[in-house]
Design a protein around this motif. Sequence first.
Motif, mmCIF file in Angstrom:
data_model
loop_
_atom_site.group_PDB
_atom_site.id
_atom_site.type_symbol
_atom_site.label_atom_id
_atom_site.label_comp_id
_atom_site.label_asym_id
_atom_site.label_seq_id
_atom_site.Cartn_x
_atom_site.Cartn_y
_atom_site.Cartn_z
ATOM 1 N N GLY A 177 22.717 -16.002 -8.428
ATOM 2 C CA GLY A 177 22.315 -16.000 -7.018
ATOM 3 C C GLY A 177 23.234 -16.865 -6.166
ATOM 4 N N GLN A 178 23.647 -17.991 -6.714
ATOM 5 C CA GLN A 178 24.571 -18.871 -5.979
ATOM 6 C C GLN A 178 25.865 -18.146 -5.643
ATOM 7 O OE1 GLN A 178 24.876 -21.929 -8.922
ATOM 8 N NE2 GLN A 178 23.447 -23.332 -7.876
ATOM 9 N N ARG A 179 26.262 -17.227 -6.537
ATOM 10 C CA ARG A 179 27.516 -16.510 -6.326
ATOM 11 C C ARG A 179 27.314 -15.208 -5.552
ATOM 12 N NH1 ARG A 179 29.654 -14.497 -10.580
ATOM 13 N NH2 ARG A 179 27.990 -14.877 -12.084
ATOM 14 N N GLY A 180 26.132 -15.037 -4.934
ATOM 15 C CA GLY A 180 25.925 -13.858 -4.087
ATOM 16 C C GLY A 180 25.344 -12.660 -4.818
ATOM 17 N N GLY A 181 24.907 -12.848 -6.064
ATOM 18 C CA GLY A 181 24.326 -11.735 -6.813
ATOM 19 C C GLY A 181 22.895 -11.434 -6.386
ATOM 20 N N VAL A 182 22.511 -10.170 -6.487
ATOM 21 C CA VAL A 182 21.145 -9.744 -6.159
ATOM 22 C C VAL A 182 20.642 -8.813 -7.257
ATOM 23 C CG1 VAL A 182 21.569 -9.903 -3.676
ATOM 24 C CG2 VAL A 182 21.824 -7.692 -4.832
ATOM 25 N N ILE A 183 19.334 -8.702 -7.337
ATOM 26 C CA ILE A 183 18.702 -7.780 -8.282
ATOM 27 C C ILE A 183 18.174 -6.589 -7.490
ATOM 28 C CG2 ILE A 183 16.809 -7.497 -9.933
ATOM 29 C CD1 ILE A 183 17.040 -10.593 -10.360
ATOM 30 N N ARG A 184 18.569 -5.402 -7.910
ATOM 31 C CA ARG A 184 18.120 -4.187 -7.213
ATOM 32 C C ARG A 184 17.135 -3.370 -8.029
ATOM 33 N NH1 ARG A 184 21.436 -3.368 -2.651
ATOM 34 N NH2 ARG A 184 23.322 -4.635 -2.765
ATOM 35 N N GLY A 185 16.920 -3.796 -9.281
ATOM 36 C CA GLY A 185 15.958 -3.064 -10.115
ATOM 37 C C GLY A 185 15.650 -3.858 -11.359
ATOM 38 N N LEU A 186 14.480 -3.613 -11.944
ATOM 39 C CA LEU A 186 14.096 -4.255 -13.196
ATOM 40 C C LEU A 186 13.872 -3.154 -14.224
ATOM 41 C CD1 LEU A 186 11.470 -6.851 -11.907
ATOM 42 C CD2 LEU A 186 13.792 -7.334 -12.692
ATOM 43 N N ASP A 187 14.181 -3.450 -15.481
ATOM 44 C CA ASP A 187 13.967 -2.436 -16.537
ATOM 45 C C ASP A 187 12.485 -2.092 -16.626
ATOM 46 O OD1 ASP A 187 16.589 -2.472 -17.051
ATOM 47 O OD2 ASP A 187 16.474 -3.945 -18.680
ATOM 48 N N VAL B 151 0.851 -1.207 0.000
ATOM 49 C CA VAL B 151 0.000 0.000 0.000
ATOM 50 C C VAL B 151 0.880 1.249 0.000
ATOM 51 C CG1 VAL B 151 -1.612 1.356 1.404
ATOM 52 C CG2 VAL B 151 -2.003 -1.099 1.046
ATOM 53 N N ALA B 152 1.919 1.226 0.803
ATOM 54 C CA ALA B 152 2.825 2.384 0.853
ATOM 55 C C ALA B 152 3.487 2.632 -0.495
ATOM 56 C CB ALA B 152 3.890 2.165 1.936
ATOM 57 N N ALA B 153 3.702 1.554 -1.266
ATOM 58 C CA ALA B 153 4.353 1.688 -2.577
ATOM 59 C C ALA B 153 3.354 1.998 -3.683
ATOM 60 C CB ALA B 153 5.117 0.397 -2.901
ATOM 61 N N GLY B 154 2.077 2.147 -3.328
ATOM 62 C CA GLY B 154 1.104 2.569 -4.326
ATOM 63 C C GLY B 154 0.308 1.447 -4.972
ATOM 64 N N TYR B 155 0.419 0.245 -4.463
ATOM 65 C CA TYR B 155 -0.368 -0.861 -4.991
ATOM 66 C C TYR B 155 -1.812 -0.778 -4.490
ATOM 67 C CZ TYR B 155 3.805 -3.495 -6.483
ATOM 68 O OH TYR B 155 4.947 -3.910 -7.103
ATOM 69 N N PHE C 196 10.977 -4.849 5.260
ATOM 70 C CA PHE C 196 11.798 -5.477 4.198
ATOM 71 C C PHE C 196 12.855 -4.547 3.635
ATOM 72 C CE2 PHE C 196 7.348 -6.998 4.035
ATOM 73 C CZ PHE C 196 7.564 -8.213 4.651
ATOM 74 N N ARG C 197 12.953 -3.358 4.203
ATOM 75 C CA ARG C 197 13.891 -2.374 3.650
ATOM 76 C C ARG C 197 15.330 -2.892 3.773
ATOM 77 N NH1 ARG C 197 12.558 1.563 1.055
ATOM 78 N NH2 ARG C 197 10.391 1.207 1.641
ATOM 79 N N GLY C 198 15.993 -3.068 2.637
ATOM 80 C CA GLY C 198 17.364 -3.567 2.640
ATOM 81 C C GLY C 198 17.486 -5.065 2.840
ATOM 82 N N LEU D 76 10.933 -5.673 -4.754
ATOM 83 C CA LEU D 76 11.729 -4.445 -4.892
ATOM 84 C C LEU D 76 10.948 -3.241 -4.386
ATOM 85 C CD1 LEU D 76 13.161 -5.135 -8.468
ATOM 86 C CD2 LEU D 76 14.451 -5.204 -6.309
ATOM 87 N N ASP D 77 9.662 -3.190 -4.711
ATOM 88 C CA ASP D 77 8.844 -2.056 -4.266
ATOM 89 C C ASP D 77 8.666 -2.047 -2.745
ATOM 90 O OD1 ASP D 77 8.583 -0.991 -6.788
ATOM 91 O OD2 ASP D 77 6.691 -2.018 -7.216
ATOM 92 N N CYS D 78 8.831 -3.205 -2.116
ATOM 93 C CA CYS D 78 8.782 -3.281 -0.649
ATOM 94 C C CYS D 78 10.128 -2.888 -0.030
ATOM 95 C CB CYS D 78 8.389 -4.688 -0.192
ATOM 96 S SG CYS D 78 6.649 -5.090 -0.491
ATOM 97 N N GLY D 79 11.099 -2.576 -0.865
ATOM 98 C CA GLY D 79 12.386 -2.108 -0.352
ATOM 99 C C GLY D 79 13.457 -3.178 -0.249
#
Lengths: 316, 316
Positions: free
Chosen positions: A306-316, A26-30, A140-142, A166-169
């Motif tokens: 992901g196995q190597r510690g990668g994360v996604i911080r944004g989507l196009d 809700v805070a993110a506008g959903y 969920f921030r961070g 992502l929208d939840c932080g």
Amino acid sequence: MTGVAKSAVCVLGTGLIGGSVLRAAVAAGYDAWGYNRSHAGVRAARADGFDVGDDIEAVLKRAAASDALIVLGVPMPAIDSILSDVRLLAPGCALTDVVSVKAPVAATVRRHELGARYVGGHPMAGTAESGWAASTPDLFRGAAWAVGVDPGTHVEPWTRVARLALDCGAVVVPVVADEHDRAVARISHLPHVLAEALAVVGAGGGDLALGLAAGSFRDGTRVAATAPDLVRAICEPNAAALLDALDDTLRLLTAARDTLATNATLGELIDAGYSERDRYDTLHRWNITDIRPGDHNWLERLREAGQRGGVIRGLD
Amino acid sequence: MTGVAKSAVCVLGTGLIGGSVLRAAVAAGYDAWGYNRSHAGVRAARADGFDVGDDIEAVLKRAAASDALIVLGVPMPAIDSILSDVRLLAPGCALTDVVSVKAPVAATVRRHELGARYVGGHPMAGTAESGWAASTPDLFRGAAWAVGVDPGTHVEPWTRVARLALDCGAVVVPVVADEHDRAVARISHLPHVLAEALAVVGAGGGDLALGLAAGSFRDGTRVAATAPDLVRAICEPNAAALLDALDDTLRLLTAARDTLATNATLGELIDAGYSERDRYDTLHRWNITDIRPGDHNWLERLREAGQRGGVIRGLD
């Protein structure tokens, strides 16, 4: 985060995690609403201005009519029953969950023939508290939010789930169910078991020991304050992986015990623990930027990142 | 806290705990100074305006001349050597320590024939940091400070030590050496060992697991960030009591492991851990008010009160 219209979100179960998802969405506008089976939980959420009801049929019919993303916010023991409702009333909706194990949820989803639009999820956040009263939009921030990249996952629901995380932080950690379950056995379920054991052994020293207890005991037993039913619901569905983690722990502790008994040293454990805690402290969550959901082999490539510690911080 | 003049205080070893005692004593109005063997430690303390030197002979001669209370702020492995200096240069001073075990320190003190004015001490406070840079005058505020009531303890040095602990903001827990050591094995040394094991087993899940780790792993491994030599110096001198605590832990974890393997439950551990953590959370440190140091049987009465969770918050 993008110009794309946000899909509606329907949260089933508005306890600590589900409630926090609802608040954050809700805070993110959903356009987001929820269901809770407890009247007290419904009243509390409504008193805070949230659209939560206890009529599962009405809540799910609205989800079906709105093509909402359904978030299963109930603990593992309630998953089967709530999926019966989803199967009956909103079988075409995109579906995710926030349960602490992924393979058992996925198996139950498949049994209800809801696998086509399901994407497993697990936000790595929580407190020893539970229920709506403990929920917060910033939980969920961070945080890391595991999002399933199991073979056969479809890109459309996957993108919805990742976008919500992502929208939840949170940052998205792509992972398949089995590997998720083995990982969380070590860094989430085992800490619960050790905290319980430490609480018991510490209290075995009586009020004198508890009165002398300071930070190391307080922090080491913090999650033992979690409601027992919740701890069981979190840990026990992951029995096989937790067993491996426990056996590794028993081996380490037994070796330390034996060197302590024979020559009053804790052996290699102290240096190893220090070194691995340092590895955790200095871990770099690097950004996955070169894999686009839907591209050739995207699931396998995200899994490997992901196995190597990668994360996604944004989507196009 | 009283109109009685405060005795001088001489702190030998100005790391995290000793340095914090020095800071707290000065803040409370004591004439206090210290010794550190490291030039860097001396420079850092002096830069902060404290009277710390690296000439043990000068520091101890001043203690003898001022009838100071000497506080041994060095770790267990350095106790024997520093007691040789005390024996030589200030054998008549009242003496206490802040080491995490009491029976081995007391035995070493007796070997140096310094037992007559010795009172064991152990402030239950700390961080994963170490050294003067981590010291703070508020470290002991609200903390428990174990003060020895072993048979033969003399009332004059005892009162000095208890008063210093109170003036540093702590509450005094009266306890004899053996019982102290058994208690801290459970609530301080065992948490260190479990934190090390958790760090190792967690990191066994690789960067994926560490990247998913959240509060339960962070808190459960916090003290594994303590310097390994310090952890060994804290835990290993208490080998026998720690062994008991470790064996209790191994029994609990093995039982949980077995029920997990046979019927996917953690058995009684979860309820027991929750219940004992609650006991800790709700523990009432009641005030010992009816026992005056020096009264008939005061040592035994204080010991018994401490066993039942009693603390001293003030002296007449």
